[in-house]
Design a protein around this motif. Structure first.
Motif, PDB file in Angstrom:
ATOM      1  N   ARG A   1      75.681  96.714  53.947  1.00 37.74           N
ATOM      2  CA  ARG A   1      74.702  97.675  54.468  1.00 37.74           C
ATOM      3  C   ARG A   1      74.581  97.560  55.988  1.00 37.74           C
ATOM      4  N   ALA A   2      74.742  96.363  56.500  1.00 39.26           N
ATOM      5  CA  ALA A   2      74.609  96.157  57.950  1.00 39.26           C
ATOM      6  C   ALA A   2      75.702  96.881  58.721  1.00 39.26           C
ATOM      7  N   VAL A   3      76.925  96.890  58.194  1.00 36.68           N
ATOM      8  CA  VAL A   3      78.010  97.537  58.943  1.00 36.68           C
ATOM      9  C   VAL A   3      77.840  99.050  58.986  1.00 36.68           C
ATOM     10  N   LEU A   4      76.952  99.589  58.165  1.00 37.31           N
ATOM     11  CA  LEU A   4      76.660 101.018  58.238  1.00 37.31           C
ATOM     12  C   LEU A   4      75.857 101.360  59.489  1.00 37.31           C
TER      13      LEU A   4
ATOM     14  N   GLY B   1      76.006  99.621  65.559  1.00 37.90           N
ATOM     15  CA  GLY B   1      75.477  99.342  66.878  1.00 37.90           C
ATOM     16  C   GLY B   1      74.402  98.278  66.907  1.00 37.90           C
ATOM     17  N   SER B   2      73.901  97.881  65.753  1.00 35.49           N
ATOM     18  CA  SER B   2      72.853  96.872  65.688  1.00 35.49           C
ATOM     19  C   SER B   2      73.436  95.470  65.778  1.00 35.49           C
ATOM     20  N   SER B   3      72.604  94.500  66.108  1.00 41.38           N
ATOM     21  CA  SER B   3      73.072  93.112  66.159  1.00 41.38           C
ATOM     22  C   SER B   3      73.499  92.639  64.780  1.00 41.38           C
ATOM     23  N   GLN B   4      72.763  93.085  63.729  1.00 34.25           N
ATOM     24  CA  GLN B   4      73.153  92.705  62.370  1.00 34.25           C
ATOM     25  C   GLN B   4      74.509  93.316  62.005  1.00 34.25           C
ATOM     26  N   GLY B   5      74.734  94.568  62.433  1.00 34.13           N
ATOM     27  CA  GLY B   5      76.011  95.213  62.141  1.00 34.13           C
ATOM     28  C   GLY B   5      77.170  94.526  62.836  1.00 34.13           C
ATOM     29  N   GLN B   6      76.960  94.105  64.095  1.00 34.84           N
ATOM     30  CA  GLN B   6      78.016  93.413  64.820  1.00 34.84           C
ATOM     31  C   GLN B   6      78.308  92.048  64.217  1.00 34.84           C
ATOM     32  N   ALA B   7      77.260  91.356  63.782  1.00 37.48           N
ATOM     33  CA  ALA B   7      77.459  90.050  63.145  1.00 37.48           C
ATOM     34  C   ALA B   7      78.190  90.212  61.814  1.00 37.48           C
ATOM     35  N   ALA B   8      77.833  91.255  61.053  1.00 34.75           N
ATOM     36  CA  ALA B   8      78.487  91.501  59.770  1.00 34.75           C
ATOM     37  C   ALA B   8      79.964  91.833  59.975  1.00 34.75           C
ATOM     38  N   LEU B   9      80.254  92.628  61.019  1.00 39.34           N
ATOM     39  CA  LEU B   9      81.645  92.971  61.303  1.00 39.34           C
ATOM     40  C   LEU B   9      82.457  91.724  61.630  1.00 39.34           C
ATOM     41  N   GLN B  10      81.903  90.826  62.437  1.00 35.25           N
ATOM     42  CA  GLN B  10      82.621  89.602  62.772  1.00 35.25           C
ATOM     43  C   GLN B  10      82.875  88.759  61.526  1.00 35.25           C
ATOM     44  N   TRP B  11      81.892  88.695  60.635  1.00 33.06           N
ATOM     45  CA  TRP B  11      82.069  87.940  59.387  1.00 33.06           C
ATOM     46  C   TRP B  11      83.178  88.564  58.543  1.00 33.06           C
ATOM     47  N   LEU B  12      83.193  89.890  58.451  1.00 29.54           N
ATOM     48  CA  LEU B  12      84.217  90.563  57.659  1.00 29.54           C
ATOM     49  C   LEU B  12      85.600  90.355  58.266  1.00 29.54           C
ATOM     50  N   LYS B  13      85.708  90.363  59.590  1.00 30.18           N
ATOM     51  CA  LYS B  13      87.013  90.193  60.235  1.00 30.18           C
ATOM     52  C   LYS B  13      87.618  88.842  59.904  1.00 30.18           C
ATOM     53  N   ILE B  14      86.765  87.840  59.721  1.00 33.85           N
ATOM     54  CA  ILE B  14      87.252  86.492  59.403  1.00 33.85           C
ATOM     55  C   ILE B  14      87.460  86.317  57.908  1.00 33.85           C
ATOM     56  N   ASN B  15      86.531  86.796  57.110  1.00 34.40           N
ATOM     57  CA  ASN B  15      86.513  86.494  55.679  1.00 34.40           C
ATOM     58  C   ASN B  15      87.020  87.622  54.784  1.00 34.40           C
TER      59      ASN B  15
ATOM     60  N   VAL C   1      89.007  98.905  57.855  1.00 35.19           N
ATOM     61  CA  VAL C   1      88.779 100.336  57.653  1.00 35.19           C
ATOM     62  C   VAL C   1      87.749 100.886  58.629  1.00 35.19           C
ATOM     63  N   LEU C   2      87.151 100.024  59.433  1.00 39.92           N
ATOM     64  CA  LEU C   2      86.076 100.444  60.324  1.00 39.92           C
ATOM     65  C   LEU C   2      86.561 100.830  61.721  1.00 39.92           C
ATOM     66  N   PHE C   3      87.778 100.468  62.074  1.00 39.64           N
ATOM     67  CA  PHE C   3      88.267 100.739  63.423  1.00 39.64           C
ATOM     68  C   PHE C   3      89.793 100.815  63.402  1.00 39.64           C
ATOM     69  N   THR C   4      90.351 101.371  64.453  1.00 40.03           N
ATOM     70  CA  THR C   4      91.804 101.391  64.599  1.00 40.03           C
ATOM     71  C   THR C   4      92.285  99.969  64.884  1.00 40.03           C
ATOM     72  N   GLY C   5      93.182  99.482  64.047  1.00 38.57           N
ATOM     73  CA  GLY C   5      93.603  98.078  64.128  1.00 38.57           C
ATOM     74  C   GLY C   5      94.892  97.889  64.898  1.00 38.57           C
ATOM     75  N   ILE C   6      94.984  96.734  65.551  1.00 37.49           N
ATOM     76  CA  ILE C   6      96.182  96.362  66.316  1.00 37.49           C
ATOM     77  C   ILE C   6      96.671  95.004  65.836  1.00 37.49           C
ATOM     78  N   SER C   7      97.937  94.941  65.441  1.00 37.38           N
ATOM     79  CA  SER C   7      98.555  93.664  65.060  1.00 37.38           C
ATOM     80  C   SER C   7      99.845  93.473  65.852  1.00 37.38           C
ATOM     81  N   PRO C   8      99.896  92.505  66.774  1.00 42.35           N
ATOM     82  CA  PRO C   8     101.175  92.195  67.426  1.00 42.35           C
ATOM     83  C   PRO C   8     102.162  91.667  66.393  1.00 42.35           C
ATOM     84  N   THR C   9     103.356  92.249  66.359  1.00 42.23           N
ATOM     85  CA  THR C   9     104.317  91.876  65.321  1.00 42.23           C
ATOM     86  C   THR C   9     105.678  91.417  65.840  1.00 42.23           C
TER      87      THR C   9
END
Length: 471
Positions: free
Chosen positions: A285-288, A291-305, A312-320
């Motif tokens: 719910r936070a990532v919805l 722009g909030s601090s909770q949303g940014q913290a949730a995004l960082q948690w999702l990026k790791i875990n 699916v939330l942003f355009t991704g870049i992977s050096p390959t």
């Protein structure tokens, strides 16, 4: 082709008469399961890896089975050994057609890494092992069985049902979906399409949720090129291209592109929250509210875990890939890196490139798109008869919440969505634990749960029956 015809006819004739005794008879799903298994194993045992690319044997098999049942079939090929098969059962025309699509090629294999031979379709412990078992010969089998059952029952249809068994999805769309869309679109023009891209997610052996793919990210490739003066390795240079490239790659990888929510991703996280633990639900719910601090913290948690959910939330870049230098004591005058970029459908490519240049902020590093087989961007609506039917049938058969998903990878549905066809990706139940353990699609031990293959065939048929059957 005689051997394949004989094999296909033997399977079809031996089983079809026992399945249905009249047009109104109840389907015997135990017999249907037997036939599904035979077709599935026969198709998986055919090596159609791409590269090098040879879907001919699978295509011949499908043609033989379909024609033996009196179903109209057409073969269209840009290259003779890589044909596309189009079968059609006509309806009364009161509604626009329904397209069923699946690809007959698979990614290639390293046979020495397989416990069971990759083209054996070996059954062991409730699983069937082999290349293509979940990508995409499960959908090939389900679509094939759906057409056979419609024909055998004499099911009255409000719309034509079309089956496209396409070549080249894994690496040569030029001879597959692009050829069909560009040269023979009238053969597959439809209101709705059902194809690969979704899956039923099991955790601990229990169905967690049903994912239906309604949108996908778009693959692009960006090349970073750093240039400077070549020199002797014994004399460090401030404009060393390898060092400049390294800083550029790190900057690109560390950058957080803008988060953008769509109808599909908003619905996805809302519904995921409804089927998750309180802690996970709070993050979804936070990532919805990114722009909030909770949303940014949730995004960082999702990026790791949960990087797939974050992606699916942003355009991704992977050096390959990185290319630099040719001997230890020479500073090269040029170094380059390739970035695998997966864009949100609504992303402006040129605008994104400009943002990345600002992030890298080094005039000695060129940032440009490079050649890649990329797909057009479009999404599928959720307010359609097709999605309502899919949702209803999936809920009934899996007793789970249906969630629209965005694929981080690419499918050939992108070409159809760009032409206005509303496309939905579905798939069988797969254990969430299988991918990390090396049993998923493209892995060295690709496998499908046998009972879930049967449930998927039945679900696929019921979706088509309700969506295309005469009302």
């Amino acid at each position: 082709m005689a051997t394949i015809k004989t094999l296909a006819r033997a399977v079809s004739c031996a089983l079809s008469l026992s399945l249905i005794s009249s047009a109104s008879a109840q389907l015997d799903w135990s017999q249907i399961d037997n036939e599904s298994l035979l077709h599935f194993q026969n198709i998986v045992r055919m090596d159609s890896t791409d590269p090098p690319g040879r879907e001919l044997e699978v295509a011949e098999y499908l043609v033989s089975v379909l024609r033996n049942e009196g179903i109209d079939v057409e073969v269209l090929a840009l290259e003779d050994h890589r044909p596309n098969v189009i079968a059609r059962i006509p309806g009364n025309g009161s509604k626009r057609p329904l397209l069923l699509m699946a690809h007959t090629d698979t990614v290639n294999v390293d046979p020495e890494k397989w416990v069971f031979p990759p083209f054996s379709a070996h059954r062991d412990g409730g699983w069937i092992y082999g290349r293509g078992t979940v990508d995409d010969k499960d959908n090939v089998t389900a679509a094939l069985m759906t057409l056979l059952l419609i024909k055998r029952q004499g099911l009255e249809l409000d719309r034509d049902v079309i089956f496209l068994a396409e070549a080249g999805e894994e690496g040569a769309t030029r001879i597959g979906i692009e050829y069909i869309v560009n040269e023979h679109f009238d053969r597959i023009d439809a209101e709705h399409c059902i194809a690969e891209g979704g899956s039923v997610v099991r955790q601990g052996g229990q169905v967690h949720y049903v994912g239906v793919q309604t949108v996908e990210k778009l693959p692009r490739s960006i090349r970073l090129t750093a240039r400077g003066v070549a020199g002797h390795g014994s004399v460090p240079l401030q404009n060393n291209p390898v060092a400049a490239l390294s800083r550029a790659v790190a900057a690109a990888a560390d950058w957080q592109p803008p988060v953008r929510l769509s109808d599909a991703t908003s619905t996805y996280f809302s519904r995921m929250a409804s089927v998750s633990s309180p802690e996970a639900a709070a993050r979804y719910r936070a990532v919805l509210n990114p722009g909030s601090s909770q949303g940014q913290a949730a995004l960082q948690w999702l990026k790791i875990n949960e990087p797939r959910n974050a992606a699916v939330l942003f355009t991704g870049i992977s050096p390959t890939m990185i290319n630099a230098g040719y001997r230890v004591n020479v500073i090269p005058s040029e170094a380059s890196a390739t970035l695998d970029v997966r864009m949100l459908p609504e992303e402006d490519p040129d605008g994104f490139l400009d943002l990345l240049r600002e992030v890298i902020d080094n005039p000695a590093v060129e940032v440009d798109f490079t050649s890649r087989n990329w797909r057009p961007g479009a999404s599928t609506r959720l307010d359609t008869d097709a999605f309502r039917v899919i949702e209803s049938v999936m809920q009934a058969n899996y007793n789970a919440t249906v969630i629209p998903t965005m694929s981080t990878g690419a499918t050939d549905m992108a070409y159809l969505r760009a032409r206005g066809i509303q496309c939905y990706g579905i798939g069988p139940a797969i254990d969430a634990e299988d991918g990390p353990l090396g049993f998923g699609a493209h892995s060295d031990q690709e496998r499908i749960i046998e009972s879930e293959l049967y449930r998927f065939v039945r679900t696929h048929y019921e979706i088509v029956e309700q969506l295309a059957g005469a009302q």
